[in-house]
Scaffold this motif. Structure first.
Motif, PDB file in Angstrom:
ATOM      1  N   LYS A 120       2.518   5.985  -8.831  1.00 32.98           N
ATOM      2  CA  LYS A 120       3.677   5.674  -9.693  1.00 32.98           C
ATOM      3  C   LYS A 120       4.558   4.606  -9.047  1.00 32.98           C
ATOM      4  O   LYS A 120       5.052   3.700  -9.711  1.00 32.98           O
ATOM      5  CB  LYS A 120       4.512   6.942  -9.936  1.00 32.98           C
ATOM      6  N   LYS A 121       4.760   4.739  -7.728  1.00 30.03           N
ATOM      7  CA  LYS A 121       5.569   3.741  -7.024  1.00 30.03           C
ATOM      8  C   LYS A 121       4.880   2.379  -7.048  1.00 30.03           C
ATOM      9  O   LYS A 121       5.534   1.342  -7.171  1.00 30.03           O
ATOM     10  CB  LYS A 121       5.825   4.194  -5.582  1.00 30.03           C
ATOM     11  N   LEU A 122       3.564   2.380  -6.935  1.00 32.96           N
ATOM     12  CA  LEU A 122       2.816   1.120  -6.949  1.00 32.96           C
ATOM     13  C   LEU A 122       2.878   0.461  -8.328  1.00 32.96           C
ATOM     14  O   LEU A 122       2.937  -0.776  -8.426  1.00 32.96           O
ATOM     15  CB  LEU A 122       1.367   1.352  -6.529  1.00 32.96           C
ATOM     16  N   ALA A 123       2.888   1.268  -9.385  1.00 27.54           N
ATOM     17  CA  ALA A 123       3.039   0.715 -10.742  1.00 27.54           C
ATOM     18  C   ALA A 123       4.397   0.029 -10.885  1.00 27.54           C
ATOM     19  O   ALA A 123       4.512  -1.040 -11.501  1.00 27.54           O
ATOM     20  CB  ALA A 123       2.888   1.821 -11.783  1.00 27.54           C
ATOM     21  N   ALA A 130      -8.999   7.434   1.577  1.00 22.77           N
ATOM     22  CA  ALA A 130      -9.574   7.805   2.883  1.00 22.77           C
ATOM     23  C   ALA A 130     -10.196   6.612   3.615  1.00 22.77           C
ATOM     24  O   ALA A 130     -10.188   6.552   4.848  1.00 22.77           O
ATOM     25  CB  ALA A 130     -10.618   8.903   2.678  1.00 22.77           C
ATOM     26  N   THR A 131     -10.705   5.635   2.847  1.00 16.79           N
ATOM     27  CA  THR A 131     -11.427   4.516   3.489  1.00 16.79           C
ATOM     28  C   THR A 131     -10.566   3.258   3.688  1.00 16.79           C
ATOM     29  O   THR A 131     -11.088   2.228   4.126  1.00 16.79           O
ATOM     30  CB  THR A 131     -12.656   4.129   2.638  1.00 16.79           C
ATOM     31  N   THR A 132      -9.281   3.331   3.352  1.00 15.34           N
ATOM     32  CA  THR A 132      -8.439   2.122   3.377  1.00 15.34           C
ATOM     33  C   THR A 132      -8.455   1.411   4.730  1.00 15.34           C
ATOM     34  O   THR A 132      -8.637   0.200   4.799  1.00 15.34           O
ATOM     35  CB  THR A 132      -6.979   2.459   2.973  1.00 15.34           C
ATOM     36  N   MET A 143       0.832  -1.216   0.000  1.00 17.82           N
ATOM     37  CA  MET A 143       0.000   0.000   0.000  1.00 17.82           C
ATOM     38  C   MET A 143       0.860   1.256   0.000  1.00 17.82           C
ATOM     39  O   MET A 143       1.890   1.308   0.674  1.00 17.82           O
ATOM     40  CB  MET A 143      -0.899   0.019   1.240  1.00 17.82           C
ATOM     41  N   ASP A 144       0.401   2.253  -0.739  1.00  9.83           N
ATOM     42  CA  ASP A 144       1.110   3.538  -0.744  1.00  9.83           C
ATOM     43  C   ASP A 144       0.175   4.614  -1.276  1.00  9.83           C
ATOM     44  O   ASP A 144      -0.836   4.304  -1.912  1.00  9.83           O
ATOM     45  CB  ASP A 144       2.380   3.456  -1.608  1.00  9.83           C
ATOM     46  N   SER A 191      -0.911  -4.533  -5.274  1.00  7.19           N
ATOM     47  CA  SER A 191      -0.724  -3.124  -4.898  1.00  7.19           C
ATOM     48  C   SER A 191      -2.078  -2.475  -4.633  1.00  7.19           C
ATOM     49  O   SER A 191      -3.067  -2.785  -5.308  1.00  7.19           O
ATOM     50  CB  SER A 191       0.018  -2.377  -6.000  1.00  7.19           C
ATOM     51  N   LYS A 192      -2.101  -1.597  -3.652  1.00 13.07           N
ATOM     52  CA  LYS A 192      -3.340  -0.893  -3.281  1.00 13.07           C
ATOM     53  C   LYS A 192      -2.999   0.558  -2.978  1.00 13.07           C
ATOM     54  O   LYS A 192      -2.184   0.826  -2.087  1.00 13.07           O
ATOM     55  CB  LYS A 192      -3.954  -1.509  -2.015  1.00 13.07           C
ATOM     56  N   GLU A 193      -3.633   1.474  -3.701  1.00 15.47           N
ATOM     57  CA  GLU A 193      -3.418   2.894  -3.401  1.00 15.47           C
ATOM     58  C   GLU A 193      -4.194   3.248  -2.129  1.00 15.47           C
ATOM     59  O   GLU A 193      -5.359   2.870  -1.969  1.00 15.47           O
ATOM     60  CB  GLU A 193      -3.891   3.754  -4.567  1.00 15.47           C
TER      61      GLU A 193
END
Length: 395
Positions: A253-256, A278-280, A248-249, A273-275
């Motif tokens: 771009k880093k997640l890609a 607010a609700t994470t 998660m981040d 990967s998970k961006e």
């Protein structure tokens, strides 16, 4: 030794952009090399050594040459590297002979000048680390070795050593770290091998973090500040790619990049990967068996690798980072199951970013400290890290 004017000017220009515009040295070098594909290996090495050492020794070089101008600092560094200062190189400062003579006087200068660090960081180091600061600072001024982590999803350490040897790259085992290799001083890993997926460039200190998480096959693990995912991939390898690692981040771009790396590493079925939105924390409430919070920090443990950082960092920034660290430990543990393991980590050597943050969490209740693992640059030769592993008390 003689030098080429184009290369000398390129090095000075990069150093100037780092000091005056607070550009990131690694990025500036990469851009310059991309824009000048005709520069050979030796050309690139000359430029890289010049700018890294000028960034590392900025104040010491300034003392030697009695100037803060980048052209003068480069001249002082070239004298240290054994070059003659060319007649066409104009700068305000001392001659090569005067620079050499002044080296002897450097030992009598204040530590902040001698070890080339801003005054405020020197004062902070003394306040937080006391007598240990001298040794840590000296270690952080050493040049960094290139450490690799063998990706055990694709190969073994002996096979990786043999594979690298086929490209005339000598890699040796790092005692105490089962997947780590170190290259000979001054050696680098070519891009083609970096993109192969059998090995990842990862500092040995960083390689101590994922084992502390102790992920088991079949579990769900959250790497809550994953960036491009070096530790996510390590976690997946330790789990034999059986289970799920959520990287998660807030930076897509880093997640890609994490997705690309996971595919190369044979970890893409395990790593997702998970961006962060607010609700994470609500969406993932009590989902994780293990939670890694590799928190944003000053990065002061990595100065040997990125010496320009000490000139970019400001006290207000450090205060803001401490606030973020406290906030992450307030919010993110909601994603961890009761009885689950939390690992908090930084690449800082400052207790105010490390144990002090953990003490605040412990004071609120709900967690039990299992183990602390500080990684000292002076004791190990690695980058400086800190990690603490805690158990979330059963409900």
């Amino acid at each position: 030794m003689k030098m080429h004017r184009i290369l000398a000017e390129a090095a000075s220009t990069i150093a100037k952009s780092v000091f005056r515009e607070h550009k990131v040295l690694d990025h500036e070098l990469a851009t310059a090399f991309e824009e000048n594909p005709k520069w050979g290996k030796r050309d690139r090495a000359f430029i890289a050594e010049t700018v890294f050492e000028v960034a590392r020794w900025r104040r010491a070089l300034g003392f030697l040459v009695d100037s803060e101008e980048t052209t003068a600092l480069c001249a002082a560094q070239w004298v240290r590297m054994g070059y003659e200062i060319p007649e066409w190189w104009t700068y305000n400062g001392r001659s090569a002979e005067e620079i050499k003579a002044r080296e002897a006087e450097l030992a009598d200068q204040p530590r902040a000048v001698r070890e080339s660090i801003p005054d405020w960081i020197d004062e902070l180091g003394v306040a937080e680390l006391g007598d240990a600061w001298d040794a840590e600072l000296a270690a952080l001024n050493q040049r960094a070795s290139v450490f690799l982590r063998v990706n055990t999803l694709r190969t073994t350490r002996p096979a990786a050593i043999e594979w690298l040897a086929g490209f005339n790259i000598t890699a040796t085992e790092v005692p105490g770290l089962p997947d780590a290799l170190v290259l000979a001083p001054g050696k680098a890993l070519p891009k083609s091998l970096r993109l192969d997926g059998r090995v990842e460039i990862q500092d040995a200190g960083s390689q101590t973090i994922a084992p502390l998480v102790d992920p088991q096959p079949g579990e769900r693990v959250i790497d809550a500040c994953s960036g491009a995912g070096g530790k996510s991939l390590h976690l997946a390898a330790l789990m034999k790619a059986d289970g799920r690692v959520f990287g998660m981040d807030i930076d897509s771009k880093k997640l890609a990049e994490l997705d690309r790396r996971a595919k190369r590493a044979n970890a893409n079925k395990c790593v997702k990967s998970k961006e962060i939105v607010a609700t994470t924390t609500t969406d993932f409430a009590e989902v994780a068996d293990r939670l890694l919070i590799d928190a944003p920090c000053s990065g002061l443990g990595t100065l040997k690798r990125q010496p320009d950082l000490k000139w970019r960092l400001k006290p207000a920034q450090l205060d803001r980072l401490r606030g973020i660290q406290a906030e992450l430990l307030d919010k993110y543990p909601a994603m961890l199951k009761p009885g689950g393991r939390l690992v908090y980590a930084t690449c800082s050597i400052l207790p105010s970013e490390n144990r002090a943050v953990i003490d605040r969490l412990l004071a609120k209740g709900g967690f039990t400290l299992l183990e602390e693992k500080p990684v000292s640059p002076s004791a190990t030769g690695f980058d400086g890290f800190y990690a603490a592993s805690l158990q979330k008390n059963p409900a």
